[in-house]
Design an enzyme around this catalytic site. Structure first.
Site, mmCIF file in Angstrom:
data_model
loop_
_atom_site.group_PDB
_atom_site.id
_atom_site.type_symbol
_atom_site.label_atom_id
_atom_site.label_comp_id
_atom_site.label_asym_id
_atom_site.label_seq_id
_atom_site.Cartn_x
_atom_site.Cartn_y
_atom_site.Cartn_z
ATOM 1 C CG ASP A 17 -0.172 -0.233 2.518
ATOM 2 O OD1 ASP A 17 1.068 -0.402 2.460
ATOM 3 O OD2 ASP A 17 -0.809 -0.224 3.575
ATOM 4 C CG HIS A 46 -5.969 -10.397 3.821
ATOM 5 N ND1 HIS A 46 -4.994 -10.946 4.612
ATOM 6 C CD2 HIS A 46 -5.381 -10.096 2.626
ATOM 7 C CE1 HIS A 46 -3.843 -10.972 3.940
ATOM 8 N NE2 HIS A 46 -4.048 -10.469 2.731
ATOM 9 C CB SER A 103 -2.209 -11.444 -0.020
ATOM 10 O OG SER A 103 -1.969 -10.261 0.713
#
Length: 277
Positions: A17, A46, A103
């Site tokens: 990010d 997530h 991820s």
């Protein structure tokens, strides 16, 4: 229980990010990870579901991490590898070729350590290229950031997902693994042991024959010794008896008078009177 082989989950230098995964983070996560301290779980996108029957439940738990340098596009980069204990739903999902991208969620300053720690893994359909764009957009528009509610801590970061190829293997308990390893070792040693046994058989026969001969000789010697001891004991008994008989006879002779011998004449001092003409 099935566990995955170690597979790569993150690479130093990858963007998230707006932040870069640092090589030191990779090394810290591998060094610090301990399921007894905090167990990182794997989920979908997530999203941590509340119900265990939900599709957003847990799919695996992280057993261990390791860091190593890989050659990526001609450059040496630190990479993080993870090993999972795979639950049935992950195996089923992987078998259907779904959620093939991975991820991770990183806490750059975990607890009081001030070092990075892996706190979660997510399986997703979003490839790295699209994921990076979404994360960059989210970081520039925090009010519209779709990841904020998914993070375990506001300062955590998600990495852009990389495609992974999970490979599972059966895992047994330590006792069973130890028995299996012991059996393998015995299998390796068996040919050498058989060869040694054959050599030992000949040597053992020689030793056995020698011991048998010694035992036989010793037994014969013991018999002869016993015979001599018995004979000596008999002679000693006979000697003791003869000695006792002699002592008894001597004592008897000393106290008995001889009836064939007249008593000695009384001495009057006049020798002539004792002679008759």
């Amino acid at each position: 229980m099935k566990k995955s082989k170690f597979y790569r989950v993150a690479v130093a230098g990858a963007t998230t990010d707006g932040r870069i995964i640092e090589a030191s983070w990779i090394q810290q996560m591998a060094k610090n990870y301990d399921p007894n301290t905090y167990t990182a779980l794997a989920n979908i996108e997530h999203i941590r579901g509340i119900s265990p029957s939900s599709e957003f439940g847990n799919y695996a738990k992280v057993l261990g991490l390791k860091a190593q340098e890989d050659d990526i596009n001609g450059q040496k980069k630190w990479c993080l590898y993870a090993q999972l204990e795979a639950f049935d739903n992950l195996i089923e999902l992987h078998g259907k070729k779904q959620k093939l991208f991975n991820s991770i969620e990183v806490n750059p300053s975990f607890a009081d350590t001030n070092e990075a720690y892996l706190v979660g893994i997510a399986f997703t359909d979003t490839p790295a290229s699209l994921g990076t764009q979404i994360m960059e957009f989210a970081s520039k528009n925090p009010e519209a950031n779709p990841f904020t509610s998914k993070k375990q801590h506001k300062d955590n970061l998600f990495t852009a997902a990389e495609e992974v190829d999970l490979q599972f293997e059966d895992s047994t308990d330590p006792e069973t693994e130890a028995k299996g390893l012991f059996s393998k070792v015995l299998g390796w040693l068996k040919p050498q042991q058989e060869e040694q046994d054959n050599k030992n058989k000949g040597q053992f026969k020689e030793v056995s024959d020698s011991l048998e001969a010694i035992a036989k000789t010793f037994g014969e010697s013991q018999t002869k010794v016993q015979k001599v001891e018995n004979e000596f004991s008999e002679l000693k008994t006979k000697h003791s008896k003869l000695e006792q008989d002699f002592t008894d006879l001597k004592a008897k002779l000393e106290v008995e008078e001889n009836p064939g011998t007249p008593p000695a004449p009384e001495n009057t001092g006049n020798f002539s009177e004792q002679i008759e003409c």
